[in-house]
Structures are given as C-alpha cells and as structure tokens.
Design an enzyme around this catalytic site. Sequence first.
Site, short mmCIF file in Angstrom:
data_model
loop_
_atom_site.label_atom_id
_atom_site.label_comp_id
_atom_site.label_asym_id
_atom_site.label_seq_id
_atom_site.Cartn_x
_atom_site.Cartn_y
_atom_site.Cartn_z
N TYR A 120 2.06 15.89 1.61
CA TYR A 120 2.14 14.68 0.79
C TYR A 120 2.19 15.03 -0.70
O TYR A 120 1.42 15.84 -1.20
CB TYR A 120 0.93 13.77 1.03
CG TYR A 120 0.92 12.59 0.06
CD1 TYR A 120 1.91 11.62 0.12
CD2 TYR A 120 -0.03 12.51 -0.97
CE1 TYR A 120 1.94 10.57 -0.77
CE2 TYR A 120 -0.01 11.45 -1.86
CZ TYR A 120 0.98 10.49 -1.77
OH TYR A 120 1.02 9.46 -2.67
N GLY A 135 3.14 6.96 -1.90
CA GLY A 135 2.61 5.64 -1.57
C GLY A 135 3.08 5.19 -0.20
O GLY A 135 2.94 5.91 0.80
N HIS A 147 8.13 4.51 -12.41
CA HIS A 147 6.75 4.12 -12.69
C HIS A 147 6.53 3.81 -14.18
O HIS A 147 5.53 3.18 -14.53
CB HIS A 147 5.79 5.23 -12.25
CG HIS A 147 5.57 5.26 -10.76
ND1 HIS A 147 6.60 5.32 -9.86
CD2 HIS A 147 4.43 5.24 -10.02
CE1 HIS A 147 6.11 5.33 -8.63
NE2 HIS A 147 4.80 5.28 -8.70
#
Length: 516
Positions: free
Chosen positions: A57, A64, A87
């Site tokens: 990850y 997310g 973002h």
Amino acid sequence: MRDNEVVNVGPEPLTFDDVIRVARHGAPVQLTEDALAAISAARQRVDELAESPTPAYGISTGFGALATRHIDPALRAQLQRSLVRSHAAGSGPEVETEVVRALMLLRLHTLATGHTGIRPTTAKTLAALISAGITPVVHEFGSLGCSGDLAPLAHVALTLMGEGVVRDGSGNLQPAGEALKQAQIDPVELAAKEGLALINGTDGMLGMLILAIHDLAALVRTADVSAAMSVEALLGTDRVFMPELQALRPHPGQALSAANMTKVLRDSGIMASHRDPESCTRVQDAYSLRCAPQVAGAARDTIAHAATVAGWELASAVDNPAVLADGRVESNGNFHGAPIAYVLDFLAVVAADLASMSERRTDRFLDVARNHGLPAFLAHDPGVDSGHMIAQYTQAAIVSELKRLAVPASVDSIPSSAMQEDHVSMGWSAARKLRRSVDGLTRVLAVEVLTAARALDLRAPLEPAPATAAVVRALRETVPAPGPDRFLAPEIESAVRLVAEGGVVAAAESVTGPLS
C-alpha cells in the site's frame, strides 16, 4: 539563540521555540547527519518493496478507496504526480505565511525520523524551500483533519514539483517554478511512496496549535495585569488573592494568577485609600473581579494540557504507511487528528471565557451605579461626551463572536473517500477558528487595558501601584490621557498592538520582575 540561527532538524523532537523561530521569524533549517542516515535507511526498504511483485500500500498501489489497484512500475511516477495535483484542491483565502512555514517544518521533521521512506534529495529540497523563504500558497478550506492535512500539505508538495503558486522571500506572489529557479533549487520528480509521505500528516493543525499556545501563554499573563488594573481602579480588594486562600483550592494555574495580581497591585495608593472599614463598606467584589484568578488559572491549566498534547505530537512520526525500525512497512491510523482537534477546541473555550470576564470588568467602569465614583462611561463631560461607551460595544461584539467560535469543530464529521474515510477530526477547522479566537481575545483585553488606564488616571490624586502606573505610561506613549471625545478606533488599535507585542506585561514586569 537568535532567530536567524539555523534550526537543526533531526529524528529527535523539535521544540516549541524551534517552531516559532522558523514560522514567525524566518529562521533557516538544515537536516542533521542522523536525519539523513535514517531517511536513507528507510528509503532502501521502500525501494525493495517497490521492486517486489507483491503489492504494498502506498508504494505500488493506489490510495484510499483506490488502494486495491496494483500500479504498474511504468506508471508510478505519474501516480505520485497525480496524487499531489489532485489533492492540491484547497479553496478560499490564503493561509498566513507563519502557518505554512510551521506546517513545512513539522512535515520536514516527520521525514527526518526515517519512518516515511522519502528520498534524501526530496527532504533536502523541502529544507531548501524553508531556508529560502519560499512559501507555497495554501488555502483556508480543504482539510478535514484526516488523513491529516491532505490538501494543505499537497500544495506544499506541488511546490516541490515546481508547480503551483508561492510567495517568495519578499512576500511576492510567483509561479513556483520561477521562484525555485531564482533560488537555485531544482524541482523534484517524486518517486514511489513520496507523494503520501509529503501529504499524510497533522502538521498544519499542530503548527497552529503551537502558535496558539505561545500566544495564549502571553495573553493569560496580560489578563492578570488587566484584571489587576480593573480591581484597582474599581476600588476592589486584593485580600481575596492571598496565598492562604488560594491554597485551599490547589489548582496550580490559579495560584500563579493570584500571585501575579498581588505583585501587580503591590504598593498601590488607590488600594490603600480604602482598606479600612470606614472607607470601604462593601463586603465582596463582583465575580469578574474576585474570581479572576480562578478563571485565568483554569485557562493556564488548560494551556498546559494542550502543550502536553502538542509535545506528544512533536515526538511523533505521522505517516501512512509507516516504515518501522525493523524494516516493516505497515498501514496505520496515526494520521487521525482527534488528539490535536480536541485541545484546539478546548483552547477556543478558554479564549472565549477569558474575554467574557474581561468585557464584564470593562462594563462595570461605565456604569455609575457600579464604578464607585467615576463619571458615566468615563466621559469627560457625560452627555456631551460618550467616553468609552462604544468601546464596550466593540468588546461585546467580539465576545459574542468568540462564543460562537467556542462551539467545537471536533464533534463534527463528514465521511469522504467513498466511505473509506468515514470519520474525520475536523482538526484543521478547529485550528483555523482558534486563530480568530486568539485575535479576538487580544482585542478584548486591549479595550480593558485602555479603559482601566483611563479610570486609573481619573482616580487622581490617588496614586496607582507602580506596576499599573508603568502600564499606563506605556499606553500613554501612543494614547493621550483622558479628555474630550476623540477618534477612538486608532486608540483601540494602539492598545491592541501593545497587548499583541507583549508591551503590557513587559511594562508591569519592569516593576514586578517576571510574572508567571
């Protein structure tokens, strides 16, 4: 240590003073050798995972709610760029430079712990931005305080890539690429894991918490001085501040506040004029006078608790996933802002209550039924002049706003990221409103000082305490003595500057010595 001396950033926690000097005074920074060694070791482990066929990850997956997709190595650089660009989605007014510099420094410290997997060159570039005084434009809205301050930090990461808008060392707006070129800083091409490492932290809300603690620690001493001035000018008693009485309720902040007020009132001719029973028939003062140490003391203890929480957070390495000392890279929830959000909200309550009590003391000066012989509204010629009538209105308006700002942000939560982030802290929002609360408290205390100083002058020929007289003299350098009505707003702003710059406390301490 001088403000322009370099702040060394290593794996060990920063101090509050480090944050203040970098954020407010433009101090440069440098990464220590220990930091660079820790960063390099963690990066080696991230590179190993990036080359593995097993998805990891944040290194070889999406983020997310999109974490289930394994990203092809050829697309990972694009993944990092896309993460930062998407973002960097803030909106609204520009956030203050001191907040952004604090955010950048605190993110740099987390990188320096060696728990993020950033490359040394990327961390060095962030340090160079801070030292060059290049401040990315960050916007008021965008952070939910979980996963940390994503949008604000993404605007900083965008600058590292040479994109977005910044303010240069002179405060001028520039495209980031131009500012970096002028400062001879090369933009970075983000590698695996680096996008997350740069944006997944509580640094914005922590920076604002530290700045607020610093300011409130000064304002609570100002509140002691202004309360003492009001007690004196309203012919109150200082007997209630005796240490024997404070010891009956041993809250540490209360004892400090009462001791401060006793020091400030020492040798007051005004106090001496009504100590005997014949000259003073009142049994008790109003709560806003008598209970000042209890309220300011509780504020002190709350600030101390908030400082403890901030200290724990300064000792943290907030990222997800995190690189552990044994080389494991593990997902976690340490980015959640709840611990900081709670104390940010608590401090807004403190600011509102200190201001509320200050306003009540000011109001007493203006009412002939309660001010013990002073003219109505402290006016030169009541009826012709209005004196400080509307100054109290200004206080009341601010106090009302502070009560609204004291409503906690941290009890709210709006789910995001397709319900992956289904509980958020709203810590950034708590921090933003606390900044307005600190400003409001500064202004309310300034009006009390302005009003109490006028009342002390009107008590002549009785002499105030040497310490309160010193405060009046400091104010009189920019605000004239009592007289017919004048344009009052500039005088209020002069008092605000005196409070904000620590001049009220400094004047009192020139007589009393250091106040607690």
